[in-house]
Design a protein around this motif. Structure first.
Motif, short mmCIF file in Angstrom:
data_model
loop_
_atom_site.label_atom_id
_atom_site.label_comp_id
_atom_site.label_asym_id
_atom_site.label_seq_id
_atom_site.Cartn_x
_atom_site.Cartn_y
_atom_site.Cartn_z
N GLY A 1 0.52 8.31 -8.70
CA GLY A 1 -0.78 8.83 -9.10
C GLY A 1 -0.69 10.34 -9.22
O GLY A 1 0.31 10.87 -9.73
N GLU A 2 -1.70 11.02 -8.68
CA GLU A 2 -1.78 12.47 -8.88
C GLU A 2 -0.67 13.24 -8.16
O GLU A 2 -0.41 14.39 -8.49
CB GLU A 2 -3.17 12.97 -8.46
CG GLU A 2 -3.36 13.29 -6.98
CD GLU A 2 -3.41 12.05 -6.08
OE1 GLU A 2 -3.34 10.92 -6.59
OE2 GLU A 2 -3.51 12.23 -4.85
N LYS A 3 0.04 12.61 -7.21
CA LYS A 3 1.12 13.31 -6.48
C LYS A 3 2.50 12.94 -7.02
O LYS A 3 3.52 13.29 -6.42
CB LYS A 3 1.05 12.95 -4.99
CG LYS A 3 -0.22 13.44 -4.30
CD LYS A 3 -0.25 13.09 -2.82
CE LYS A 3 -0.34 11.61 -2.61
NZ LYS A 3 -0.70 11.17 -1.28
N PHE A 4 2.53 12.24 -8.14
CA PHE A 4 3.80 11.68 -8.65
C PHE A 4 4.83 12.76 -8.98
O PHE A 4 6.03 12.54 -8.86
CB PHE A 4 3.48 10.86 -9.91
CG PHE A 4 4.52 9.85 -10.28
CD1 PHE A 4 4.96 8.89 -9.38
CD2 PHE A 4 5.06 9.83 -11.55
CE1 PHE A 4 5.91 7.94 -9.73
CE2 PHE A 4 6.00 8.88 -11.92
CZ PHE A 4 6.43 7.93 -11.01
N PHE B 1 -3.97 0.28 -10.32
CA PHE B 1 -4.93 1.30 -10.74
C PHE B 1 -5.08 2.33 -9.62
O PHE B 1 -5.56 2.02 -8.53
CB PHE B 1 -6.28 0.65 -11.05
CG PHE B 1 -7.24 1.57 -11.77
CD1 PHE B 1 -6.83 2.33 -12.85
CD2 PHE B 1 -8.57 1.65 -11.37
CE1 PHE B 1 -7.72 3.17 -13.53
CE2 PHE B 1 -9.46 2.49 -12.04
CZ PHE B 1 -9.04 3.24 -13.12
N HIS B 2 -4.66 3.56 -9.92
CA HIS B 2 -4.73 4.63 -8.93
C HIS B 2 -6.11 5.26 -9.04
O HIS B 2 -6.36 6.09 -9.91
CB HIS B 2 -3.62 5.64 -9.19
CG HIS B 2 -3.29 6.43 -7.97
ND1 HIS B 2 -2.52 5.95 -6.96
CD2 HIS B 2 -3.67 7.67 -7.58
CE1 HIS B 2 -2.41 6.83 -6.01
NE2 HIS B 2 -3.11 7.90 -6.35
N SER B 3 -7.00 4.85 -8.15
CA SER B 3 -8.42 5.17 -8.35
C SER B 3 -9.01 5.94 -7.18
O SER B 3 -8.88 5.53 -6.03
CB SER B 3 -9.20 3.87 -8.56
OG SER B 3 -10.55 4.16 -8.81
N THR C 1 -5.08 1.60 -5.64
CA THR C 1 -4.39 2.43 -4.64
C THR C 1 -5.06 3.80 -4.59
O THR C 1 -5.97 4.07 -5.36
CB THR C 1 -2.89 2.65 -4.98
OG1 THR C 1 -2.82 3.36 -6.22
CG2 THR C 1 -2.12 1.37 -5.08
N HIS C 2 -4.55 4.65 -3.75
CA HIS C 2 -4.91 6.07 -3.57
C HIS C 2 -5.65 6.34 -2.27
O HIS C 2 -5.29 7.26 -1.55
CB HIS C 2 -5.72 6.64 -4.74
CG HIS C 2 -6.17 8.07 -4.48
ND1 HIS C 2 -5.28 9.12 -4.42
CD2 HIS C 2 -7.40 8.60 -4.24
CE1 HIS C 2 -5.95 10.24 -4.17
NE2 HIS C 2 -7.23 9.95 -4.05
N ASN C 3 -6.69 5.54 -1.96
CA ASN C 3 -7.46 5.86 -0.75
C ASN C 3 -6.71 5.51 0.53
O ASN C 3 -7.03 6.03 1.60
CB ASN C 3 -8.82 5.16 -0.80
CG ASN C 3 -9.72 5.81 -1.84
OD1 ASN C 3 -9.86 7.03 -1.88
ND2 ASN C 3 -10.29 5.00 -2.72
N GLY D 1 0.83 -1.20 0.00
CA GLY D 1 0.00 0.00 0.00
C GLY D 1 0.87 1.25 0.00
O GLY D 1 2.08 1.18 0.23
N GLU D 2 0.23 2.39 -0.26
CA GLU D 2 0.99 3.64 -0.38
C GLU D 2 1.90 3.87 0.83
O GLU D 2 1.48 3.75 1.98
CB GLU D 2 0.03 4.82 -0.55
CG GLU D 2 0.76 6.14 -0.75
CD GLU D 2 -0.17 7.25 -1.22
OE1 GLU D 2 -1.17 6.98 -1.91
OE2 GLU D 2 0.11 8.42 -0.89
N ILE D 3 3.13 4.22 0.55
CA ILE D 3 4.10 4.48 1.61
C ILE D 3 3.94 5.94 2.03
O ILE D 3 4.10 6.85 1.21
CB ILE D 3 5.53 4.20 1.09
CG1 ILE D 3 5.64 2.72 0.71
CG2 ILE D 3 6.57 4.57 2.14
CD1 ILE D 3 6.71 2.42 -0.28
N GLY E 1 4.56 4.81 -4.34
CA GLY E 1 5.49 5.62 -3.57
C GLY E 1 5.18 7.09 -3.54
O GLY E 1 5.98 7.89 -3.02
N GLU E 2 4.00 7.50 -4.03
CA GLU E 2 3.79 8.94 -4.23
C GLU E 2 3.57 9.74 -2.94
O GLU E 2 3.46 10.96 -3.00
CB GLU E 2 2.63 9.18 -5.20
CG GLU E 2 1.28 8.82 -4.61
CD GLU E 2 0.13 9.44 -5.38
OE1 GLU E 2 0.36 10.01 -6.45
OE2 GLU E 2 -0.99 9.36 -4.87
N GLY E 3 3.52 9.04 -1.79
CA GLY E 3 3.38 9.78 -0.53
C GLY E 3 4.60 9.60 0.36
O GLY E 3 4.56 9.93 1.55
FE FE2 Z 1 -3.10 9.48 -4.92
#
Ligand code: FE2
Length: 274
Positions: free
Chosen positions: A68-71, A153-155, A178-180, A9-11, A40-42
């Motif tokens: 995703g959106e923070k890449f 899938f970054h959803s 991922t994302h949530n 999951g997102e780090i 890894g976007e966080g």
């Molecule tokens: Fe995201």
């Protein structure tokens, strides 16, 4: 025989890095992991990933970093992307976006493609194209080039993630959302042999708001004043899913949620950090 793929999951922030540092090597060994993929976007304070942190993740045992959106939040990472082999941007980003849209690796004599898409819902300002249309074209190409295709899938919504998984069912080994940053309870193998979960959780603080300090988030909602979010260190966990893929058919055999508490020490807070 199966290939074992661990999706983390997102780090989120330093706590996320700390749990990987403490647990990932032994987890890889215990679960006999062939390939480890992580959002890894966080990684850098919850908002983006710096170049040094991206290299650090690979040293800790992550083979492919998705986003995703923070890449693109950190400038040095954007500058690093053209020569970075291990990070992939969403494949349905505009064509001039920096970074690779997929990566192909070899494990146990098999070619494995890892590709990342971002949802239509929730990210209207990015200018990404329709992931369904883009996936039709790209998945076919990747199937020809590699026998096994893994999709992250970054959803922003579970509904779009589930729809995307059913759309690709039978064409890819898995669709892992991922994302949530909240692990969902819908891990399953779809009828065509594609493993699916709409969100694979987070690495970092579990007793938190998506890995972030609740007090800061409460302050934002109760005052409307802008303030910097800060990572939490409360009840740190490593979360994700292990997907077992049949080497011959390229379809999924199992998907198993992974969720473990990891004892890590919060480093001393520098003055002005809080
Ligand atoms: Fe995201």
């Amino acid at each position: 025989m199966s290939l074992n793929v661990l999706f983390l999951g997102e780090i989120v922030g330093r706590a996320g890095i700390a749990v990987l540092k403490k647990e990932l090597r032994s987890l890889r060994h215990e679960l006999d992991v062939d390939l480890c993929i992580a959002n890894g976007e966080g990684t850098t304070n919850g908002f983006g990933i710096g170049a040094a942190h991206s290299v650090q993740l690979t040293k800790l045992g992550v083979d492919v970093i998705t986003g995703g959106e923070k890449f693109y939040y950190k400038v040095d990472f954007v500058e690093f992307l053209p020569k970075c082999p291990f990070a992939i941007r969403p494949a349905n980003y505009p064509p001039l976006s920096p970074g690779r849209p997929f990566r192909i690796l070899e494990r146990k004599g098999h070619r494995i493609a890892v590709v990342n898409f971002i949802s239509s819902s929730g990210f209207s300002r990015i200018g990404a194209s329709n992931p369904f249309v883009q996936a039709d074209h790209l998945v076919k190409k990747l199937q020809e080039d590699a026998g096994i295709v893994l999709v992250q899938f970054h959803s922003a919504t579970t509904a779009e993630c589930a729809t995307f998984a059913h759309y690709l069912d039978g064409r890819v080994a898995c669709v892992v959302g991922t994302h949530n940053k909240v692990m969902s309870a819908d891990a399953t193998i779809l009828e065509g042999g594609t493993a699916f979960i709409s969100d694979d959780g987070r690495c970092g603080a579990d007793m938190s708001v998506g890995g972030l300090d609740p007090d800061k988030e409460i302050y934002k909602f109760t005052t409307a004043l802008p303030t910097r979010s800060w990572e939490s260190w409360s009840d740190c966990q490593i979360q994700g899913v292990l997907v077992k893929v049949d080497e011959e058919s390229g379809k999924a055999l199992e998907i198993t949620p992974v969720r473990r508490r990891v004892e890590v020490e919060r480093p001393e807070v520098k003055k002005n950090d809080d």
